[in-house]
Design a protein around this motif. Sequence first.
Motif, PDB file in Angstrom:
ATOM      1  N   THR A 298      20.944  20.628 -35.333  1.00 38.00           N
ATOM      2  CA  THR A 298      21.331  20.673 -34.054  1.00 38.00           C
ATOM      3  C   THR A 298      22.758  20.882 -34.111  1.00 38.00           C
ATOM      4  OG1 THR A 298      21.663  18.432 -33.396  1.00 38.00           O
ATOM      5  CG2 THR A 298      19.371  19.426 -33.412  1.00 38.00           C
ATOM      6  N   THR A 299      23.371  21.376 -32.841  1.00 45.02           N
ATOM      7  CA  THR A 299      24.704  21.695 -32.657  1.00 45.02           C
ATOM      8  C   THR A 299      25.358  20.121 -32.614  1.00 45.02           C
ATOM      9  OG1 THR A 299      24.364  22.018 -30.328  1.00 45.02           O
ATOM     10  CG2 THR A 299      24.753  23.809 -31.594  1.00 45.02           C
ATOM     11  N   GLY A 300      24.560  19.399 -31.932  1.00 44.14           N
ATOM     12  CA  GLY A 300      24.934  17.956 -32.041  1.00 44.14           C
ATOM     13  C   GLY A 300      25.231  17.309 -33.318  1.00 44.14           C
TER      14      GLY A 300
ATOM     15  N   THR B  49      28.427  18.762 -34.924  1.00 43.15           N
ATOM     16  CA  THR B  49      29.574  18.119 -34.446  1.00 43.15           C
ATOM     17  C   THR B  49      29.944  16.920 -35.072  1.00 43.15           C
ATOM     18  OG1 THR B  49      29.465  19.164 -32.293  1.00 43.15           O
ATOM     19  CG2 THR B  49      30.558  17.231 -32.270  1.00 43.15           C
TER      20      THR B  49
ATOM     21  N   ALA C 203      30.201  24.514 -33.693  1.00 44.13           N
ATOM     22  CA  ALA C 203      29.043  23.784 -32.917  1.00 44.13           C
ATOM     23  C   ALA C 203      29.242  23.950 -31.254  1.00 44.13           C
ATOM     24  CB  ALA C 203      29.036  22.305 -33.112  1.00 44.13           C
ATOM     25  N   LYS C 204      30.521  23.856 -30.862  1.00 45.11           N
ATOM     26  CA  LYS C 204      30.958  24.194 -29.513  1.00 45.11           C
ATOM     27  C   LYS C 204      30.806  25.655 -29.072  1.00 45.11           C
ATOM     28  CE  LYS C 204      32.100  19.674 -29.197  1.00 45.11           C
ATOM     29  NZ  LYS C 204      30.990  18.862 -28.855  1.00 45.11           N
TER      30      LYS C 204
ATOM     31  N   GLU D 205      27.234  26.233 -28.606  1.00 45.71           N
ATOM     32  CA  GLU D 205      26.650  25.554 -27.384  1.00 45.71           C
ATOM     33  C   GLU D 205      27.248  26.487 -26.217  1.00 45.71           C
ATOM     34  OE1 GLU D 205      26.702  20.828 -28.859  1.00 45.71           O
ATOM     35  OE2 GLU D 205      28.122  21.605 -27.654  1.00 45.71           O
ATOM     36  N   ARG D 206      28.333  26.977 -26.027  1.00 42.79           N
ATOM     37  CA  ARG D 206      28.735  27.791 -25.148  1.00 42.79           C
ATOM     38  C   ARG D 206      28.143  29.168 -24.964  1.00 42.79           C
ATOM     39  NH1 ARG D 206      33.981  26.173 -26.923  1.00 42.79           N
ATOM     40  NH2 ARG D 206      34.184  27.813 -28.030  1.00 42.79           N
TER      41      ARG D 206
ATOM     42  N   SER E 119      23.115  28.275 -27.488  1.00 45.22           N
ATOM     43  CA  SER E 119      22.358  27.839 -28.543  1.00 45.22           C
ATOM     44  C   SER E 119      22.293  26.379 -28.836  1.00 45.22           C
ATOM     45  CB  SER E 119      22.842  28.637 -29.857  1.00 45.22           C
ATOM     46  OG  SER E 119      22.315  27.978 -31.206  1.00 45.22           O
ATOM     47  N   GLY E 120      21.269  25.502 -29.424  1.00 42.65           N
ATOM     48  CA  GLY E 120      21.561  24.367 -29.583  1.00 42.65           C
ATOM     49  C   GLY E 120      21.236  23.985 -31.315  1.00 42.65           C
ATOM     50  N   ARG E 121      21.040  25.261 -31.909  1.00 39.21           N
ATOM     51  CA  ARG E 121      20.626  25.071 -33.420  1.00 39.21           C
ATOM     52  C   ARG E 121      21.528  25.900 -34.310  1.00 39.21           C
ATOM     53  NH1 ARG E 121      14.483  26.038 -34.320  1.00 39.21           N
ATOM     54  NH2 ARG E 121      14.870  28.263 -33.423  1.00 39.21           N
TER      55      ARG E 121
END
Length: 562
Positions: free
Chosen positions: A113-115, A118, A369-370, A373-374, A377-379
Motif C-alpha cells: 500500500t502507499t502507507g 511511506t 507514495a505521496k 495518493e494525490r 492510488s493506494g497501491r
Amino acid sequence: MATPQTPARPARVKQKRGEGQWALGYREPLNPNERSKKDDHPLNVRARIENIYAHRGFDSIDPGDLRGRFRWFGLYTQRKPGIDGGRTATLEPEELDDRYFMLRVRIDGGALTTGQLTVLGEISQAYARDTADITDRQNIQYHWIQVEDVPTIWAKLEDAGMTTMEACGDSPRVILGSPVAGIAADEVIDGTPAIDEIKRRYIGKPEFANLPRKFKTAVSGQPDVAHEIHDVAFVGVNHPEHGPGFDVWVGGGLSTNPMLGQRLGAWVPRDEVPDVWEGVISIFRDYGYRRLRSRARIKFLVKDWGAAKFRQVLQDEYLKRELIDGPPPVDPAVPIDHVGVHPQVDGKFYLGAAPIAGRVSGGTLVAVAKAAERAGSGRVRLTPQQKLVVLDVPEDQVPTLLAELAELGLETKPSPWRRSVMACTGLEFCKLAIVETKARAQQLVADLEKSLADIQGGLDTPVTVHLNGCPNSCARIQTADIGLKGQIVTDADGNQVEGFQVHLGGGLGLDAGFGRKLRGHKVTSSELTGYVERVVRNYVTGREPGERFPQWAARAEESALQ
C-alpha cells in the motif's frame, strides 16, 4: 605336486557416500551450517536480538548468530569499507565484516500500500542513511543498519503489516508474484490468494525453516516472474477441461551451476497451490542434499531424479493423490517488465517506472507514495526486474503522476539502457563481491544513452545488460542478453583491475537458456561502455529481420562478439 591357489578376494564394492538426506536416515549434521541449525533453531535468534544484542551492541553478538542465524530475519553484515575486490577470497569473515548490517524486507508479490511504502521510506531515512534498493526478488534492501535499531525497525514494519522474517537463510524466501496480479487484461488467473495462503500457513513455521539451502518460489497468472529459474514456480495456464489454474515447475536456479526448471506436467487449481507447495518444499527438506553446501539446492535433486520421479514422490508420499496432467504456459512474444502506461481491466491505469538498477532512496519512496495518493492510488508494486509500479491511477491523473515520477528520476519512457540494466549489490556493501556494480551500472546507462542515441529507436526490444559482482548471479547474468560476471582481470598494461567475464545471448521465455560464454574473453570495467556499444552495433547491423539478440548471438562469428 601342484600348489593350491589362494582364492581370489571379491572386488571391494565402493560404498556410495551419503548426501545427508534426512529421509534416508542421515540426520547427523555434515557441515558447519547444518551443525549450527541443529545446535539452535535459527528462528530463536530473534529473542536474542531483542533482549541481548540490541542492548549490548555489536560486540556482544555470538559469531554463530552473526554469520548464520541472523539471516533468518533478513540481516547480513555488510562489507567493511576500503577492502578491494582482489582480497574478497583471501580474508576471513571477521576481517570483511563491518559493524553495520544489510536488512532485507520481504515483500511477497511485491505488493504494497502507499502507507506501507511511506513506512519503508521513513525507516530508510531514520535508520539506513536513506538507502533503499529494489531487488530483483521484489524486496527492499537497506544498508547501514545498527543492531541497536533492529527491534524498533521490526516494530514499525510489523505495525504496517510487513516483516523481515525468512527474507534470507535456509528458508522459504519471498514469494515472487505478478506486479499486476488481478488487474492485467492478459493474465490467466490471479495468483495473489495462493501467495497469501502460503504465507499464512507456512512462513515462520519451524518445520519449514530448516532446509538444506534457500528455497525460492514464484506464483503468477502470467509468465512475468522468471519462473524457469525458481526452486518451485506456479504459472497460469488454461486447462482445456478444468479452466484457469497453474502449471508446476521445479528445480530452477542460477549461480555457478545454472539449471532451468523442469515442468512436472501437472495442472493445479488455485486453492490447491499451497498444498502442492508444501509437498515440494517437504521433499526438499527431507530428500535434499545436506552434505555439501555446493549441492544443497533442490535443482541438484531434480537433476538426479528427473521430473517424472519427482512428481511420483510428490504424489505418493506427500499429496497421497494423483495430480491432473496439464498444458505448458504460453511464452510471451517479448519479455514483460511492466514499464510504461498500461490500461487495467477496471478502466484505470498502472504506471511502471524504471530506476537505474533498482537504486532508489528512502526519500524517493516517500515521495512516490505521496504522489500516488494525490493521484488517487493506494497501491504500488515492486517488480522482479527492479522496477516500481503505481496501480489504480484514474485516466485524468496519469499526466500529472508521470511528471511527478520523472522529477523523482523514475522514467516511464526510459531509454533501452535504463530499462534493461540490472545490477546486484556489488562491492559497495556485499562481502562476496569482487567488483563494483550499482555505480558502474548507472555510469554505463548514462554512457550508452549518449553513444547509442542514434540506434536506440531501432531496437524492437531492449538489449538486457546485467552486472553481477561475483559468480553467484544475484542479477541473473546467465539469462541476460549481455551478462557480466565480475572478476579481477589483467588490463593491457598488465595491471590487475576490476572487470567482467562476458555471457551473451541468455534469456527466458522464447529464448530460455544460458547463452554463450566466450572462452577467455574478459572486459575491464573501464572498457565496458565501448564493449557493449560495439556488440550492440554489430547486432543491429548483422541481424536478420525480426531476429532477437539471443538468436543472433548464437550464430554470430566470435569476432562480432568481442
